[in-house]
Design a protein around this motif. Structure first.
Motif, PDB file in Angstrom:
ATOM      1  N   VAL A 298      47.111  98.282  15.974  1.00 11.63           N
ATOM      2  CA  VAL A 298      46.007  97.941  14.982  1.00 11.63           C
ATOM      3  C   VAL A 298      46.270  98.053  13.717  1.00 11.63           C
ATOM      4  CG1 VAL A 298      44.390  98.779  16.594  1.00 11.63           C
ATOM      5  CG2 VAL A 298      45.410 100.458  15.148  1.00 11.63           C
ATOM      6  N   VAL A 299      47.597  98.559  13.177  1.00  8.87           N
ATOM      7  CA  VAL A 299      48.144  98.712  11.795  1.00  8.87           C
ATOM      8  C   VAL A 299      48.617  97.613  11.412  1.00  8.87           C
ATOM      9  CG1 VAL A 299      49.271 100.070  10.060  1.00  8.87           C
ATOM     10  CG2 VAL A 299      48.072 101.141  11.941  1.00  8.87           C
ATOM     11  N   GLU A 300      48.295  96.863  10.263  1.00  7.57           N
ATOM     12  CA  GLU A 300      49.147  95.884   9.481  1.00  7.57           C
ATOM     13  C   GLU A 300      49.346  96.292   7.987  1.00  7.57           C
ATOM     14  OE1 GLU A 300      47.471  91.935  10.103  1.00  7.57           O
ATOM     15  OE2 GLU A 300      47.393  92.260  12.420  1.00  7.57           O
ATOM     16  N   ARG A 304      55.619  99.094   1.375  1.00  7.53           N
ATOM     17  CA  ARG A 304      55.184  99.403   0.195  1.00  7.53           C
ATOM     18  C   ARG A 304      53.778 100.139   0.127  1.00  7.53           C
ATOM     19  NH1 ARG A 304      57.220  98.208  -4.683  1.00  7.53           N
ATOM     20  NH2 ARG A 304      58.306  96.503  -4.095  1.00  7.53           N
ATOM     21  N   GLU A 305      53.002  99.414   0.979  1.00  9.64           N
ATOM     22  CA  GLU A 305      51.617  99.950   0.926  1.00  9.64           C
ATOM     23  C   GLU A 305      51.487 101.232   2.161  1.00  9.64           C
ATOM     24  OE1 GLU A 305      49.100  95.658   1.036  1.00  9.64           O
ATOM     25  OE2 GLU A 305      50.014  96.432   2.867  1.00  9.64           O
ATOM     26  N   GLU A 308      54.034 106.167   2.794  1.00  6.33           N
ATOM     27  CA  GLU A 308      54.218 107.605   2.865  1.00  6.33           C
ATOM     28  C   GLU A 308      53.875 108.067   4.443  1.00  6.33           C
ATOM     29  OE1 GLU A 308      50.849 109.571   0.914  1.00  6.33           O
ATOM     30  OE2 GLU A 308      51.662 108.909  -1.029  1.00  6.33           O
ATOM     31  N   GLN A 309      53.509 106.980   5.023  1.00  2.00           N
ATOM     32  CA  GLN A 309      53.433 107.414   6.589  1.00  2.00           C
ATOM     33  C   GLN A 309      54.314 106.439   7.564  1.00  2.00           C
ATOM     34  OE1 GLN A 309      49.207 105.412   6.226  1.00  2.00           O
ATOM     35  NE2 GLN A 309      48.748 107.315   7.591  1.00  2.00           N
ATOM     36  N   ALA A 310      55.223 106.015   6.797  1.00  2.00           N
ATOM     37  CA  ALA A 310      56.059 104.821   7.604  1.00  2.00           C
ATOM     38  C   ALA A 310      57.704 105.204   7.443  1.00  2.00           C
ATOM     39  CB  ALA A 310      55.875 103.519   7.319  1.00  2.00           C
TER      40      ALA A 310
END
Length: 657
Positions: A298-300, A304-305, A308-310
């Protein structure tokens, strides 16, 4: 309101009438012309079970769901090319339907595409009344149908079909697994950080040096019933290969695609029973790597966006800028603004969820619909199957250690120790090497390639004497494990069938091999790497491995290697994780487990360790840029007196099979 009948039979042809008559012996039955007539019964307190019979082209005959009231269960019966197919019984709200069967069938049968073409080109002839359906055949089919649908709760039609072959009157039953992607009965939950979070659980082992928690051999029959079926199993059949140095089995598994694709799990062991189990397990593991099958992506977004989570994709090894200018280069240029899909994994360094590029967690997304092209070449490296999550993670890490050690040795040209196989405590090892040499007339060498984590890793090599271009020269394989001698034995088992296969096919590849020696860009596939190094002209590239004639006893070479022999696999896994985390490397796990895995009591994962060397195939797709560990570890291990420079790395394609 009058009560509904126990059964409604749709179809008044010979077969439909016979089925209605059989059911009517012990139940209240109505027979109708079409499915629209069923609506009048659906409001009853107990709706009838429906049997839909197709014995001609005018009736339901393609296996797909008709328009029925939502509270009605139904069972299809149809005649198809000399076979009466009964089932499956479809229950509203329960996974497993006719669409699932058609999907499984299209992937399992090698002639599925021919059947599909026949249906499309000759629908009238394909579904015409079958001349093999004699009066006796009708009677037998009706009796079978009645028996099955009246006892379906405990019978074979729940997640299965029954087939009557009209030329022989033989009856067979065939199980299938529901398809979680099925548009009719499937439905995946959304991927989420909470679902990806891992808390390691106790996992008692089979023994101190047995890094498994379940004896698969004891459940062989269950695994066969769950996964192997010629009509609509995940695995269509188990095949003994013609390579007979050691027992070898293949398990072809159907994968999504249009047309469906096939990939095989392989089992190479010292007995056929164990080889069969290994082949099944590897095939089911491969199924997990195709596309997300346990949760819906569900994540696209761009890194850069999502930074913090990736996970930073740059830590996985990228391509230099000039690589993208090569004609036909098939991967996107990575930038922090490149949009892609992401799946949730668990980072052991962060102690929680992390986003991972979907194309790095699933290596065959090109087989499924995907709007985003991958930015790197990814394979099954780090994918693993286990009877619990802890087991799968540990074996995924061991595979990464094996491939990283092999590539580190090759790219840095490490003069690693050659092992004395006669020193093995397990006397099977020198016997394996002796038989391999006897059968192939090749010298067998095994090298200790263990890197800084201390995970016992080896490189096995077969070398033919002389430099006759008409004969194969070299084949390589690798192994890793927490018991050094088991790593050696595993590498020899990997080497044997590859060597025998290459010897048998070398004559047809010799010209291409000669061309690849001169032009490394012609090395485009996994097969090409082995072909290249089968040519004698490439053998001098292995010179760094033979700088010394000394061979070292196995126990001596691995004297300082990492060892863990706990009673609980969780403790072994935790100790192995610490070897990487303690050196500043993260271990990230994406849970690839699907409903198909859990049906056999398995968990499936993809393990990524950013910074390790990724295995790739095709020389243009090698990924060594942005991985500084490749330059520093050879010095740390004492092979060189300083860190390497990038221009000192081995420029040649690697020889991994």
């Amino acid at each position: 309101m009058s009560s509904a009948p126990d059964f409604v039979v749709v179809g008044k042809g010979r077969l439909g009438a016979a089925i209605a008559a059989e059911l009517g012996i012990a139940a209240n039955v109505s027979i109708v012309d079409d499915v629209t007539s069923i609506a009048k019964f659906s409001a009853s307190e107990k709706p009838p079970a429906v049997v839909i019979v197709a014995d001609g082209p005018e009736q339901f005959s393609n296996g797909h769901a008709p328009a029925l009231p939502g509270n009605v269960s139904w069972t299809p019966v149809r005649v198809e090319l000399g076979t009466v197919v009964i089932g499956p019984t479809v229950t509203p709200g329960v996974a497993g339907c006719t669409d699932c069967v058609e999907v499984r069938r299209s992937r399992a049968r090698p002639d599925a595409q021919l059947h599909a073409d026949a249906r499309q080109r000759f629908p009238d002839r394909y579904h015409a009344p079958d001349p093999a359906l004699t009066s006796f055949g009708v009677t037998v089919a009706a009796r079978l149908t009645s028996t099955e649908v009246t006892g379906v709760a405990a019978g074979r039609l729940r997640l299965g079909t029954v087939r009557l072959r009209l030329n022989t009157m033989t009856v067979s039953s065939h199980r299938f697994l529901p398809d979680p992607h099925c548009p009719t009965c499937g439905g995946l939950a959304d991927d989420s950080p909470d679902a990806a979070r891992i808390t390691l659980q106790p996992a008692p082992k089979l023994g101190p040096e047995r890094y498994r928690v379940r004896d698969l051999s004891a459940g062989m029959d269950d695994l066969l019933r769950t996964y192997v079926d010629a009509e609509h199993g995940l695995i269509r059949a188990l095949q003994r290969t013609t390579l007979e140095i050691y027992p070898t089995m293949m398990a072809p598994i159907g994968l999504p695609g249009n047309p469906p694709q096939t990939e095989s799990g392989s089992g190479r062991e010292l007995d056929y029973r164990t080889a069969r189990l290994t082949a099944i397990a590897e095939a089911v593991e491969r199924y997990g790597g195709v596309r997300p099958g346990g949760r819906r992506t569900v994540v696209e977004g761009s890194y850069r966006e999502l930074a913090e989570q990736a996970l930073d994709p740059g830590t996985l090894g990228l391509y230099p800028e000039d690589r993208h200018a090569l004609p036909g280069f098939g991967y996107e240029r990575y930038t922090e603004d490149l949009r892609m899909r992401w799946v949730w994994g668990h980072s052991f360094a962060r102690g929680g969820p992390v986003l991972v590029p979907e194309s790095c967690a699933y290596y065959r997304l090109h087989l499924a619909s995907n709007d985003f092209r991958p930015f790197v070449y990814e394979i099954s490296n780090g994918c693993a199957l286990g009877s619990c999550l802890e087991e799968a993670i540990l074996h995924g890490m061991l595979e990464l250690a094996e491939r990283d050690a092999f590539l580190m040795t090759w790219y840095a040209k490490l003069p690693v120790r050659r092992l004395d196989l006669n020193s093995a405590r397990d006397r099977t090892i020198p016997l394996m090497a002796a038989r391999l040499k006897s059968e192939t007339v090749c010298d067998i060498h095994v090298f200790d390639t263990t890197t800084e984590q201390g995970i016992p890793s080896v490189w096995a090599m077969a070398v033919a004497p002389g430099d006759d271009e008409s004969r194969l020269k070299t084949v390589c394989a690798a192994g890793a494990g927490l018991v050094p001698e088991k790593a050696v034995a595993g590498a020899l088992l990997e080497l044997a069938p590859i060597l025998q296969w290459r010897q048998g096919s070398y004559a047809e590849d010799v010209d291409r091999a000669r061309q690849m020696v001169a032009d490394p860009d012609q090395v485009r596939s996994m097969h090409d790497h082995t072909v290249l190094y089968s040519h004698p002209a490439a053998f001098d590239r292995f010179g760094f491995l033979f700088e010394s004639d000394r061979v070292v006893p196995i126990e001596e070479s691995f004297g300082g290697a990492f060892r863990t022999r706990a009673d609980d696999l969780r403790d072994d896994l935790t100790a192995t994780l610490d070897r990487y985390l303690g050196r500043g490397l993260d271990v990230v796990v994406v849970d690839q487990t699907t409903a198909e895995h859990t049906a056999g009591g398995f968990r499936c994962v993809k393990v990524l360790i950013p910074g390790l060397l990724p295995m790739t195939f095709g020389h243009r797709y090698r990924r060594v840029d942005g991985l500084p560990r490749l330059l520093t570890v050879p010095h740390e291990l004492g092979y060189y007196d300083r860190p390497l420079r990038a221009d000192e790395l081995n420029p040649h394609p690697h020889p991994f099979p």
